[in-house]
Design an enzyme around this catalytic site. Structure first.
Site, PDB file in Angstrom:
ATOM      1  N   ALA A   1       1.449  -0.238  10.866  1.00 31.71           N
ATOM      2  CA  ALA A   1       1.224  -1.624  10.488  1.00 31.71           C
ATOM      3  C   ALA A   1       0.397  -1.673   9.215  1.00 31.71           C
ATOM      4  O   ALA A   1      -0.112  -0.648   8.756  1.00 31.71           O
ATOM      5  CB  ALA A   1       0.491  -2.372  11.600  1.00 31.71           C
TER       6      ALA A   1
ATOM      7  N   GLU B   1      -5.871  -3.122  12.385  1.00 28.74           N
ATOM      8  CA  GLU B   1      -5.486  -3.941  11.214  1.00 28.74           C
ATOM      9  C   GLU B   1      -6.429  -5.123  11.073  1.00 28.74           C
ATOM     10  O   GLU B   1      -6.824  -5.485   9.968  1.00 28.74           O
ATOM     11  CB  GLU B   1      -4.038  -4.428  11.330  1.00 28.74           C
ATOM     12  CG  GLU B   1      -2.994  -3.334  11.543  1.00 28.74           C
ATOM     13  CD  GLU B   1      -3.111  -2.154  10.600  1.00 28.74           C
ATOM     14  OE1 GLU B   1      -3.582  -2.331   9.464  1.00 28.74           O
ATOM     15  OE2 GLU B   1      -2.742  -1.033  11.007  1.00 28.74           O
TER      16      GLU B   1
ATOM     17  N   GLU C   1      -2.524  -4.045   6.821  1.00 30.65           N
ATOM     18  CA  GLU C   1      -3.610  -5.019   6.926  1.00 30.65           C
ATOM     19  C   GLU C   1      -3.633  -6.073   5.826  1.00 30.65           C
ATOM     20  O   GLU C   1      -4.706  -6.634   5.541  1.00 30.65           O
ATOM     21  CB  GLU C   1      -4.942  -4.261   6.911  1.00 30.65           C
ATOM     22  CG  GLU C   1      -5.312  -3.593   5.566  1.00 30.65           C
ATOM     23  CD  GLU C   1      -4.964  -2.117   5.452  1.00 30.65           C
ATOM     24  OE1 GLU C   1      -4.049  -1.673   6.175  1.00 30.65           O
ATOM     25  OE2 GLU C   1      -5.589  -1.417   4.636  1.00 30.65           O
ATOM     26  N   ASN C   2      -2.492  -6.413   5.206  1.00 27.41           N
ATOM     27  CA  ASN C   2      -2.479  -7.421   4.139  1.00 27.41           C
ATOM     28  C   ASN C   2      -3.343  -8.629   4.497  1.00 27.41           C
ATOM     29  O   ASN C   2      -3.316  -9.110   5.618  1.00 27.41           O
ATOM     30  CB  ASN C   2      -1.048  -7.913   3.909  1.00 27.41           C
ATOM     31  CG  ASN C   2      -0.040  -6.796   3.924  1.00 27.41           C
ATOM     32  OD1 ASN C   2      -0.086  -5.927   3.094  1.00 27.41           O
ATOM     33  ND2 ASN C   2       0.835  -6.806   4.920  1.00 27.41           N
TER      34      ASN C   2
ATOM     35  N   GLU D   1       0.856  -1.184   0.000  1.00 29.77           N
ATOM     36  CA  GLU D   1       0.000   0.000   0.000  1.00 29.77           C
ATOM     37  C   GLU D   1       0.900   1.245   0.000  1.00 29.77           C
ATOM     38  O   GLU D   1       1.869   1.266   0.760  1.00 29.77           O
ATOM     39  CB  GLU D   1      -0.907   0.048   1.232  1.00 29.77           C
ATOM     40  CG  GLU D   1      -1.896   1.199   1.150  1.00 29.77           C
ATOM     41  CD  GLU D   1      -2.898   1.234   2.318  1.00 29.77           C
ATOM     42  OE1 GLU D   1      -2.764   0.446   3.266  1.00 29.77           O
ATOM     43  OE2 GLU D   1      -3.784   2.092   2.252  1.00 29.77           O
TER      44      GLU D   1
HETATM   45  N1  PHE Z   1      -3.172   0.923   5.760  1.00 27.92           N
HETATM   46  C1  PHE Z   1      -2.321   1.005   6.913  1.00 27.92           C
HETATM   47  C2  PHE Z   1      -3.246   1.191   8.115  1.00 27.92           C
HETATM   48  O1  PHE Z   1      -3.997   2.122   8.190  1.00 27.92           O
HETATM   49  C3  PHE Z   1      -1.361   2.126   6.918  1.00 27.92           C
HETATM   50  C4  PHE Z   1      -0.284   2.051   5.906  1.00 27.92           C
HETATM   51  C5  PHE Z   1      -0.349   2.826   4.770  1.00 27.92           C
HETATM   52  C6  PHE Z   1       0.795   1.230   6.088  1.00 27.92           C
HETATM   53  C7  PHE Z   1       0.643   2.799   3.831  1.00 27.92           C
HETATM   54  C8  PHE Z   1       1.793   1.194   5.175  1.00 27.92           C
HETATM   55  C9  PHE Z   1       1.721   1.983   4.032  1.00 27.92           C
HETATM   56  O2  PHE Z   1      -3.293   0.412   8.983  1.00 27.92           O
HETATM   57 ZN    ZN Z   2      -5.855   1.579   8.482  1.00 25.11          ZN
END
Ligand code: PHE
Ligand code: ZN
Length: 850
Positions: A256, A292, A258-259, A122
């Protein structure tokens, strides 16, 4: 390859993807500098597409070969991707690329951290792994084969086969590429299981590198299980795979990620033991694990159509993790904590050059929009909606959202539609909250005559970059009324404000009431309300709404500080007596009392002065804060030792809200005691502490009175083997250094053998500490401005994301006097003029300079 001229991307330019993907097969042959990635991707033309241009994103890839339906092809390589001619119907695209994880210091794509391979995709990191339509509205089923002699090989979904030096994984849930993850390393698992409400057993693992971290897993695992249970109980959401893995990584740009089925965590956001983590760390870890995990439904099962919709998943998921913490701990304390953060980060952002809507309409680099506005203001908008429609309708709408959009890449329009369909309510005015940047000012006036009380409300949102004119917003204002003795005469009532100016009438009163406005912080606005100190003191003593009770004290403190600075006033007794009464009230939650003792930050005071039309002087602000703390300490002198003793916790350490609140109040009181006893008590607490909360609390109290050299050295000797604890050691010294020494302290620490600019946590501890030291950062010498600029210039080619984010330290430059402005602008210009500056940092400095 990087774009020569950074392009602006617009929400209004969105078009559906030209091709959709069915299955993706990836094979990774891992090697530090020469990893081969083989892809086999089934494409089909998108019937909804407006064009059929076949373009795949790709960044920093070496293309070895490519085929379509088995035939070698020679694609056109562009900066940022490739193009080629494709058949008229479905086809299979294959490619082999080479990438170099060990030299990938940006920590985006596939990279290495202490011998471990890991990924961060991400928002747009997958394109650094292979050629792909790297956009969230392209969802596909991934099958992954990892070849490596490392013992643990992980990817999303479920393991399907494994042999010597290889493993295969299959994720049955279609997902966008940004949720792809791979981890390979010498790892140990902290295992557990969770049985879902429908009776399915899920294996859980928290993976760490061997050598100490195994002892820091238990809390994170418990938090994961609590999150899984809570999401079933409160939102009816069950986990959907047989396995859930979390991996702790030392080098990570954010908290962190959330994969799907394989969350990757910054070690600081998951690992904790009583000796190494503070109560605040425990609470933060619990919240991030929940966040996450909750993304599995709000983010993964329902994802975002495009990155402009980021708040769709982030605002909602932050709101959910806030609810979770409020349920597990104290809802009132959590609301106060969250509002403090919102005001400190989001209001600051919304009132400066970086202001942008919760749903931005354009960006250059999406990584720059993982902001307090998207996350925290985004979460406020969910709470606001819930307040408007009521709890029942909120959960009904959520059920509809989950059934209607499961498997979709959705938009804010989709989100609001489920609320309109559930409630029959027209939400077009509410929607403006997503499009309009800036923090509304809510001005309150009132009048009373013959039993009738009138509240006159006026809303106004100041101009923000690119948005000179603002419309009135739909603002739910929660109001209660108290009589002159502090008894509640009107319980909380929601006034819905829709116009720029509106009046609300309350009849049948027996005397002039005291209003308690914006209870529980019912909307993310700034209340401007001329009240007397006595009225605020009455709210502080009697309001039934804990948030407003706290906020009355906070505003009183802010007013006192401003008067000290503007009029040389001494702190008045209404404030000191009010504070004393709260502190001595043993019926009140210690955590609440600790929050009441906390003064506004020096940055808050600077903003308050600026809002009132004055130029803040950081040195004077620092002195006023110190003076006020001393006055408070002297005023409370007789009470402090008793409270300090009463807050000592017996029995083994637990990070639960109860004892954590006691320690928070104990440490707050210790800070005041230290102003009077020269640090005697703090030195004792440091020497006898058996947990990090008390050890660090004592060290902080000592550093605040410019003592603690011996303790700092002892702390280093004790913890030099522990990276996460050493981050605290680095950060505290800088953030609490005397203002004239702050830059020099930071500079000295960059020469410490354990300083490592490639590790974002370490870099942030030193330079985030420098920013947090408001008087130090803004010291008239300009030394801190210049030092930070030089280090951001050094960091930018290594880690653009973190460098760009830290330019935000300068975003308040317009508040200050001419000399400071000149020095800050010089620092920013120096960064801006650096050759080969990243797109990330360039966008940020350009926006900050305005
Ligand atoms: N999507 C993640 C979260 O909100 C944040 C994130 C964004 C981590 C971009 C890494 C890179 O938990
Ligand atoms: Zn998030």
């Amino acid at each position: 390859m990087k774009d020569a001229a950074p392009q602006t991307i617009y929400l209004s330019d969105y078009t559906p993807p030209a091709y959709l993907v069915g299955d993706v097969h990836l094979t990774f042959k891992l090697a530090a500098t020469k990893t081969r990635v083989l892809s086999r991707i089934a494409f089909r033309p998108n019937p909804d597409a407006t064009d059929h241009d076949f373009f795949l994103h790709g960044d920093d890839l070496t293309l070895i070969s490519a085929r379509i339906d088995g035939q070698d092809i020679n694609p056109d390589l562009h900066s940022g991707g490739l193009r080629c001619a494709v058949p008229d119907g479905p086809f299979v695209f294959e490619a082999e690329v080479e990438i170099s994880p060990s030299t990938n210091t940006a920590l985006e794509g596939l990279y290495m951290s202490n011998g471990m391979y890991c990924t961060q995709c991400e928002a747009e990191g997958f394109r650094k792994i292979t050629y792909y339509p790297d956009r969230p509205d392209v969802m596909a089923v991934f099958t992954v084969r990892i070849e490596s002699d490392l013992p643990v090989l992980l990817s999303n979904g479920n393991p399907t086969a494994t042999g010597k030096d290889w493993a295969e994984w299959h994720d049955p849930w279609p997902k966008p590429a940004y949720l792809f993850a791979l981890v390979a390393g010498d790892l140990v698992a902290h295992p557990n299981t969770f049985t879902t409400r429908s009776g399915r057993q899920v294996d859980l693992n928290l993976w760490v590198r061997p050598g100490g971290d195994e002892a820091k897993c238990a809390f994170g695992m418990a938090a994961l299980k609590a999150s899984m249970k809570w999401d079933e109980d409160v939102y009816g959401r069950e986990y959907d795979l047989d396995l859930f893995n979390i991996v702790a990584v030392d080098d990570f740009n954010m908290g962190a990620m959330e994969n799907k089925g394989l969350n990757i965590f910054n070690a600081s956001a998951v690992l904790a033991s009583p000796q190494t983590a503070t109560d605040a760390d425990f609470e933060r870890i619990e919240a991030i694990i929940a966040h996450e995990y909750f993304h599995n439904w709000t983010g993964n099962r329902i994802t975002c159509r495009d990155w402009f919709q980021l708040c769709l998943k982030e605002g909602l998921t932050v709101f959910r993790d806030q609810q979770f913490t409020g349920d597990l701990r104290s809802a009132a304390v959590k609301r106060i904590d969250d509002t403090m953060m919102l005001r400190a980060y989001q209001f600051r952002e919304d009132n400066g050059p970086l202001a942008h809507p919760v749903r931005p309409e354009s960006f250059v680099e999406i990584n720059n929009f993982y902001t307090a506005t998207v996350y925290e203001k985004g979460a406020e908008l969910i709470g606001l909606l819930k307040l408007l429609v009521g709890d029942q309708a909120y959960f009904d709408a959520l059920d509809l959202y989950f059934t209607r959009h499961d498997g979709d890449a959705a938009t804010i329009e989709d989100w609001l539609q489920v609320f309109e369909d559930t409630t029959g309510r027209d939400l077009s005015q509410f929607k403006k909250w997503y499009a309009q940047a800036g923090t509304p000012r809510l001005t309150v006036r009132d009048e009373y005559a013959d039993g009738t009380y009138r509240l006159h409300l006026r809303q106004e949102t100041p101009p923000t970059p690119g948005q000179p004119d603002k419309d009135p917003l739909l603002i739910p204002v929660a109001v209660g009324l108290l009589d002159q003795n502090g008894a509640e005469v009107l319980p909380t009532t929601i006034l819905e404000m829709t116009k720029a100016e509106q009046s609300f009438t309350f009849d049948g009163l027996s005397g002039r009431p005291i209003p308690s406005v914006l209870r529980n912080f019912s909307a993310p606005v700034i209340v401007v309300h001329d009240m007397t100190d006595a009225e605020r003191a009455l709210l502080l003593a009697h309001d039934t709404d804990p948030f407003n009770r706290w906020d009355a004290g906070r505003t009183l403190a802010q007013d006192v500080l401003v008067r000290m600075l503007r009029q040389n006033a001494t702190p008045d007794t209404a404030f000191l007596d009010g504070l004393a009464a709260v502190l001595r009230d043993d019926a009140l939650d210690p955590a609440f009392r600790a929050l009441a003792l906390r003064l506004p930050s020096e940055d808050d005071t600077a903003q308050a002065l600026f809002d009132a039309g004055h130029t803040p002087d950081p040195t004077a602000i620092n002195q006023a804060h110190e003076t006020l703390k001393l006055h408070i300490a002297q005023h409370l002198q007789d009470t402090l030792p008793r409270i300090y003793a009463a807050m000592s916790v017996t029995g083994p350490y637990t990070p639960d809200a109860g004892p954590a609140g006691q320690r928070a109040l104990g440490n707050a009181v210790l800070g005041l005691i230290s102003k009077l006893d020269g640090g005697k008590q703090a030195a004792q607490q440091f020497a006898s502490a058996d947990n990090m909360t008390q050890q660090l609390g004592a060290l902080r109290a000592l550093l605040q009175i410019s003592k603690g050299d011996a303790e700092l050295a002892a702390f280093e000797a004790q913890w030099q083997h522990d990276r996460l604890v050493m981050d605290k050691w680095f950060g505290l010294q800088v953030s609490l250094a005397a203002a004239p020494d702050a830059a020099a302290t930071a500079e000295k620490l960059t020469r410490h053998p354990a300083f490592d600019m490639k590790n974002p946590n370490r870099f942030r501890s030193v330079f985030g500490g420098l920013k947090a030291n408001t008087a130090g950062f803004h010291h008239a010498s300009g030394a801190a401005y210049a030092l930070l600029a030089d280090w951001l210039i050094k960091l930018d080619p290594i880690n653009p994301q973190t460098a760009a984010r830290m330019t935000m330290s300068y975003d308040t430059w317009k508040r200050y006097d001419g000399e400071r402005q000149t020095k800050m602008r010089a620092a920013l210009s120096k960064i801006a003029q650096t050759p080969q500056l990243s797109r990330d940092t360039e966008e940020m400095v350009t926006r900050i300079l305005g």
